[in-house]
Design a protein around this motif. Structure first.
Motif, PDB file in Angstrom:
ATOM      1  N   ARG A  38       0.826  -1.224   0.000  1.00  0.00           N
ATOM      2  CA  ARG A  38       0.000   0.000   0.000  1.00  0.00           C
ATOM      3  C   ARG A  38       0.848   1.256   0.000  1.00  0.00           C
ATOM      4  NH1 ARG A  38      -5.688  -0.406   2.363  1.00  0.00           N
ATOM      5  NH2 ARG A  38      -5.964  -2.624   2.656  1.00  0.00           N
ATOM      6  N   THR A  39       1.858   1.311   0.885  1.00  0.00           N
ATOM      7  CA  THR A  39       2.612   2.559   1.011  1.00  0.00           C
ATOM      8  C   THR A  39       3.559   2.780  -0.162  1.00  0.00           C
ATOM      9  OG1 THR A  39       4.175   1.407   2.440  1.00  0.00           O
ATOM     10  CG2 THR A  39       2.498   2.732   3.536  1.00  0.00           C
ATOM     11  N   ARG A  40       4.127   1.702  -0.733  1.00  0.00           N
ATOM     12  CA  ARG A  40       5.070   1.878  -1.849  1.00  0.00           C
ATOM     13  C   ARG A  40       4.392   2.032  -3.189  1.00  0.00           C
ATOM     14  NH1 ARG A  40      10.856   1.299  -0.612  1.00  0.00           N
ATOM     15  NH2 ARG A  40      10.817   0.991   1.632  1.00  0.00           N
ATOM     16  N   THR A  41       3.152   1.504  -3.314  1.00  0.00           N
ATOM     17  CA  THR A  41       2.510   1.514  -4.642  1.00  0.00           C
ATOM     18  C   THR A  41       1.094   2.081  -4.647  1.00  0.00           C
ATOM     19  OG1 THR A  41       1.422  -0.661  -4.494  1.00  0.00           O
ATOM     20  CG2 THR A  41       3.728  -0.653  -5.180  1.00  0.00           C
ATOM     21  N   GLY A  42       0.371   1.939  -3.545  1.00  0.00           N
ATOM     22  CA  GLY A  42      -1.045   2.364  -3.521  1.00  0.00           C
ATOM     23  C   GLY A  42      -2.010   1.249  -3.905  1.00  0.00           C
ATOM     24  N   ILE A  43      -1.470   0.051  -4.191  1.00  0.00           N
ATOM     25  CA  ILE A  43      -2.323  -1.048  -4.661  1.00  0.00           C
ATOM     26  C   ILE A  43      -2.878  -1.857  -3.473  1.00  0.00           C
ATOM     27  CG2 ILE A  43      -2.444  -3.123  -6.129  1.00  0.00           C
ATOM     28  CD1 ILE A  43       0.046  -1.948  -7.650  1.00  0.00           C
ATOM     29  N   VAL A  44      -4.161  -2.223  -3.592  1.00  0.00           N
ATOM     30  CA  VAL A  44      -4.804  -3.037  -2.556  1.00  0.00           C
ATOM     31  C   VAL A  44      -5.225  -4.401  -3.128  1.00  0.00           C
ATOM     32  CG1 VAL A  44      -6.730  -3.160  -0.923  1.00  0.00           C
ATOM     33  CG2 VAL A  44      -5.612  -0.961  -1.364  1.00  0.00           C
ATOM     34  N   GLU A  45      -5.755  -4.361  -4.339  1.00  0.00           N
ATOM     35  CA  GLU A  45      -6.122  -5.622  -5.004  1.00  0.00           C
ATOM     36  C   GLU A  45      -6.044  -5.455  -6.513  1.00  0.00           C
ATOM     37  OE1 GLU A  45     -10.056  -5.999  -3.290  1.00  0.00           O
ATOM     38  OE2 GLU A  45     -10.978  -5.129  -5.069  1.00  0.00           O
ATOM     39  N   ARG A  46      -6.018  -6.562  -7.234  1.00  0.00           N
ATOM     40  CA  ARG A  46      -6.027  -6.568  -8.700  1.00  0.00           C
ATOM     41  C   ARG A  46      -6.931  -7.669  -9.172  1.00  0.00           C
ATOM     42  NH1 ARG A  46      -3.135  -7.165  -4.996  1.00  0.00           N
ATOM     43  NH2 ARG A  46      -1.167  -6.094  -4.906  1.00  0.00           N
ATOM     44  N   ARG A  47      -7.307  -7.617 -10.469  1.00  0.00           N
ATOM     45  CA  ARG A  47      -8.161  -8.652 -11.047  1.00  0.00           C
ATOM     46  C   ARG A  47      -7.311  -9.596 -11.894  1.00  0.00           C
ATOM     47  NH1 ARG A  47     -13.673  -7.355 -10.564  1.00  0.00           N
ATOM     48  NH2 ARG A  47     -13.778  -5.753  -8.971  1.00  0.00           N
ATOM     49  N   ILE A  48      -7.709 -10.885 -11.882  1.00  0.00           N
ATOM     50  CA  ILE A  48      -6.975 -11.907 -12.635  1.00  0.00           C
ATOM     51  C   ILE A  48      -7.952 -12.651 -13.536  1.00  0.00           C
ATOM     52  CG2 ILE A  48      -5.545 -14.001 -12.454  1.00  0.00           C
ATOM     53  CD1 ILE A  48      -4.136 -11.503 -11.288  1.00  0.00           C
ATOM     54  N   LEU A  49      -7.598 -12.756 -14.809  1.00  0.00           N
ATOM     55  CA  LEU A  49      -8.428 -13.498 -15.769  1.00  0.00           C
ATOM     56  C   LEU A  49      -8.098 -14.978 -15.640  1.00  0.00           C
ATOM     57  CD1 LEU A  49     -10.444 -13.472 -18.167  1.00  0.00           C
ATOM     58  CD2 LEU A  49      -8.463 -13.259 -19.679  1.00  0.00           C
TER      59      LEU A  49
END
Ligand code: UT7
Length: 330
Positions: A38-49
């Motif tokens: 979270r702190t280094r990128t801002g990402i919490v989740e992503r979607r996967i096909l």
């Protein structure tokens, strides 16, 4: 007097697969933690096909179909479809052809455009030129990337970053000054070794050795890319404002490539934009490469007003980077 033809965005479509990969899931796969991500990128989740045989065209096709539905057009009316991707279904033929086949766009010609994370930006300028020339009336630009197909899920430095998605726009002629107003696009091949896929191309075809060495996955040296990205994206966005005699106050929205929230914040600062003018969905989807910018437009479609001045900005592998100024049409 004949008025200049510009290429206006007249519809937006998007598609994200239902399966989520959260930071908590990644904690079980590699030595990482939610707080670091979270702190280094801002990402919490992503979607996967997920699903055997599913590919980038399966992300792009529903995004384009949604766009056709919204605009009330038949896919047969599309003249040209440009698919921006670094994860084509196969090396050839182009994923654009496969999307056209899947949606029944039987009158369109299509091709793929590879400019990594700047792909959509390069695609919009290319598609707009087809419209501005008067030669074509309906050009679709779709960014579609199944990044999970080239991510090494044992490498904590890259597997936390990427997700799968597609976003698409329709470009049509406009005579009232709406649409793409200006673009600055840049490439510098000397940066190619910082972010790339080492094998699978003509320089290093697939072999047992390339597979054993994991050379078909994304290779990235994060820190140098970060430094180039902060400077590249901010410089070009500031230059775009300056040469159009605009300041941050004139801009309704910055639509930045979603690679790292810290890069996005630096670009917004340099342009003098407050955070409420910055489209952000990196926390939900991660870095979806060519899809990030149209996916933001898709997410924020109810917040954009006719006449809004919007800056799209990106930086990616290659290196490639740039910024575009758009006056929103609908
Ligand atoms: O979209 C295309 C363009 N790409 C980009 O724009 C990406 C640009 N780069 C970045 O966004 C950042 O460089 C990253 C997010 C990839 C990495 O962030 P960073 O702040 O540059 O971290 P770093 O690579 O300097 O690593 C700092 C520390 C290292 O440990 P030591 O050597 O200080 O002990 C890494 O090993 O963090 C460690 N680390 C991690 N720790 C926990 C690296 N990845 C992880 C992780 N979890 N996932």
């Amino acid at each position: 007097m004949i008025k200049k033809t510009t290429a206006a965005i007249t519809a937006v479509g998007g598609y994200v697969p239902p399966d989520k990969l959260t930071n908590a899931d990644l904690e079980k796969m590699v030595d990482t933690n939610d707080e670091w991500i979270r702190t280094r990128t801002g990402i919490v989740e992503r979607r996967i096909l997920k699903g055997e045989g599913k590919a980038s065209s399966d992300l792009g096709a529903p995004a384009v179909l949604e766009l056709c539905h919204k605009r009330g057009i038949d896919p047969k009316e599309i003249d040209c479809l440009i698919c921006c991707t670094v994860t084509p279904d196969m090396l050839f033929p182009a994923t654009a052809n496969i999307i056209c086949d899947k949606i029944g766009a039987t009158n369109a010609f299509g091709f793929d455009l590879n400019a990594a994370c700047s792909g959509f930006l390069f695609g919009v300028t290319t598609g707009a030129a087809f419209i501005e020339s008067g030669r074509y009336k309906k050009v679709v630009v779709v960014g579609a990337d199944k990044m999970s197909s080239i991510v090494d899920y044992t490498d904590r430095t890259t597997c936390i970053l990427f997700g799968d998605a597609a976003g698409a726009i329709l470009l049509e002629p406009n005579h009232e000054g709406y649409g793409l107003l200006d673009s600055i696009l840049k490439s510098d091949g000397s940066g190619r070794h910082y972010l790339y896929q080492k094998a699978g191309g003509s320089q290093r075809p697939a072999s047992h050795e390339t597979v054993d060495n994991k050379e078909h996955f994304i290779y990235q040296e994060g820190q140098p890319v970060f430094k180039f990205a902060v400077k590249g994206m901010a410089d070009v966005s500031a230059e775009l404002l300056e040469r159009n005699n605009l300041t941050g106050d004139d801009i309704a929205w910055l639509v930045p490539h979603q690679a790292n929230k810290r890069i996005i914040d630096a670009t917004a600062n340099r342009m003098g934009l407050s955070p409420d003018k910055v489209m952000l969905n990196i926390h939900r989807y991660g870095n979806t490469t060519a899809a990030t910018i149209p996916l933001c437009l898709w997410d924020y479609k109810h917040d954009i007003n006719k006449g809004d001045l919007i800056v799209l900005a990106a930086f990616g592998g290659g290196f490639t980077w740039g910024a575009s100024l758009i006056k929103w049409e609908y």
